[in-house]
Structures are given as C-alpha cells and as structure tokens.
Scaffold this motif. Structure first.
Motif, PDB file in Angstrom:
ATOM      1  N   GLY A 181       0.787  -1.226   0.000  1.00 28.75           N
ATOM      2  CA  GLY A 181       0.000   0.000   0.000  1.00 28.75           C
ATOM      3  C   GLY A 181       0.820   1.278   0.000  1.00 28.75           C
ATOM      4  N   PHE A 182       2.144   1.189  -0.098  1.00 29.67           N
ATOM      5  CA  PHE A 182       2.992   2.376  -0.132  1.00 29.67           C
ATOM      6  C   PHE A 182       3.121   2.889  -1.559  1.00 29.67           C
ATOM      7  N   LYS A 183       3.252   4.207  -1.699  1.00 37.21           N
ATOM      8  CA  LYS A 183       3.420   4.800  -3.025  1.00 37.21           C
ATOM      9  C   LYS A 183       4.836   4.543  -3.528  1.00 37.21           C
ATOM     10  N   VAL A 184       4.939   4.167  -4.803  1.00 36.62           N
ATOM     11  CA  VAL A 184       6.226   3.953  -5.449  1.00 36.62           C
ATOM     12  C   VAL A 184       6.211   4.614  -6.828  1.00 36.62           C
ATOM     13  N   ILE A 185       7.401   4.863  -7.342  1.00 36.29           N
ATOM     14  CA  ILE A 185       7.542   5.364  -8.701  1.00 36.29           C
ATOM     15  C   ILE A 185       8.012   4.203  -9.557  1.00 36.29           C
ATOM     16  N   SER A 186       7.270   3.910 -10.598  1.00 34.42           N
ATOM     17  CA  SER A 186       7.637   2.843 -11.522  1.00 34.42           C
ATOM     18  C   SER A 186       8.201   3.492 -12.787  1.00 34.42           C
ATOM     19  N   ILE A 187       9.427   3.121 -13.140  1.00 32.67           N
ATOM     20  CA  ILE A 187      10.105   3.732 -14.281  1.00 32.67           C
ATOM     21  C   ILE A 187      10.296   2.692 -15.371  1.00 32.67           C
ATOM     22  N   LYS A 188       9.822   3.011 -16.576  1.00 25.47           N
ATOM     23  CA  LYS A 188      10.018   2.139 -17.733  1.00 25.47           C
ATOM     24  C   LYS A 188      11.296   2.588 -18.432  1.00 25.47           C
ATOM     25  N   MET A 189      12.271   1.724 -18.458  1.00 25.68           N
ATOM     26  CA  MET A 189      13.582   2.058 -19.007  1.00 25.68           C
ATOM     27  C   MET A 189      13.526   2.135 -20.530  1.00 25.68           C
ATOM     28  N   LYS A 190      14.464   2.883 -21.109  1.00 22.57           N
ATOM     29  CA  LYS A 190      14.506   3.071 -22.554  1.00 22.57           C
ATOM     30  C   LYS A 190      15.829   2.525 -23.094  1.00 22.57           C
TER      31      LYS A 190
END
Length: 132
Positions: A57-66
């Motif tokens: 339930g914690f907020k996270v940043i999901s990053i899609k790599m390029k």
C-alpha cells in the motif's frame, strides 16, 4: 544519527536497472524523485514513469527504461551534491555536461529544473545530478 542519501539511492536504482537491461524498475515515492523522473522523460532518457502503489500500500515510482538499438539510453548517471557536501552554483557557474550533450538537474527556488532552464531564468541552486 545516520544520514541517508535517498536521491543517491534512486539514481543507483536507475543505474543498476539500466546496466541489468531491466524493462521496469521501482523506487519509493517522493516529490523530488518524481521531478527527476519527469526531467529524465522529457530529455528522452527513460520511456515513461508512473506513480503506483506496491503490495503493502505504499506509493512507489515505476520507471520504464529506454533502450536504443539494444543499448541503454542512459550511458551514465552521477550524483553531484551529496548530503555531506552540498554544492551550490550561481546561474553563470553551472557546469555543462559533455559540452551540452548531457543534462544537469538542479534544485532551485523555482523548483527542480534542468541546468539549461536555470541559466535561462537566471537562477542558481544545488546541482543534484548529471545524466548523459
């Protein structure tokens, strides 16, 4: 009292995901990390980012790599100013990254911005990191 470099940890997560050719990496959420991810996307170093919640339930940043031609778009990412040694620059002293080929990210009174924008606005600040 222990000092933790959360921005340095965030940059290390991105650096390691890039080196390991991961498609997506996640990091704990903060407004500063979100602003850095926004700049990385606008400069073309990452494909996308989103604000999500993990299984606890914690907020996270999901990053899609390029990746470009099978190689990571991020060749290098380096923390410049650390909690133990803050480095501040005036608008005329902000260093250039690879003669303008990379991007420097600063935190200023106008928010978290690129070095190019800081020079245009005439503001200085703390140089957070360099990306190339």
């Amino acid at each position: 009292m222990a000092v933790h470099d959360t921005i340095g940890d965030f940059l290390t997560i991105i650096r390691n995901a890039s080196a390991a050719r991961k498609d997506v990496c996640t990091a704990p959420f903060s407004k500063m990390r979100l602003a850095i991810a926004s700049i990385l996307k606008s400069e073309g170093y990452i494909s996308d980012y989103s604000e999500e919640q993990n299984e606890k339930g914690f907020k996270v940043i999901s990053i899609k790599m390029k990746y470009v031609g099978g190689k990571p778009a991020i060749t290098g990412i380096q923390r410049h100013s650390t909690p133990g040694c803050r480095l501040y620059y005036g608008c005329k002293e902000i260093p250039r990254v690879l003669n303008g080929l990379g991007v420097a990210i600063l935190t200023t009174s106008k928010g978290v911005i690129r070095a190019r924008d800081a020079r245009e606005k005439g503001v200085g600040g703390e140089l957070v990191c360099k990306v190339w």
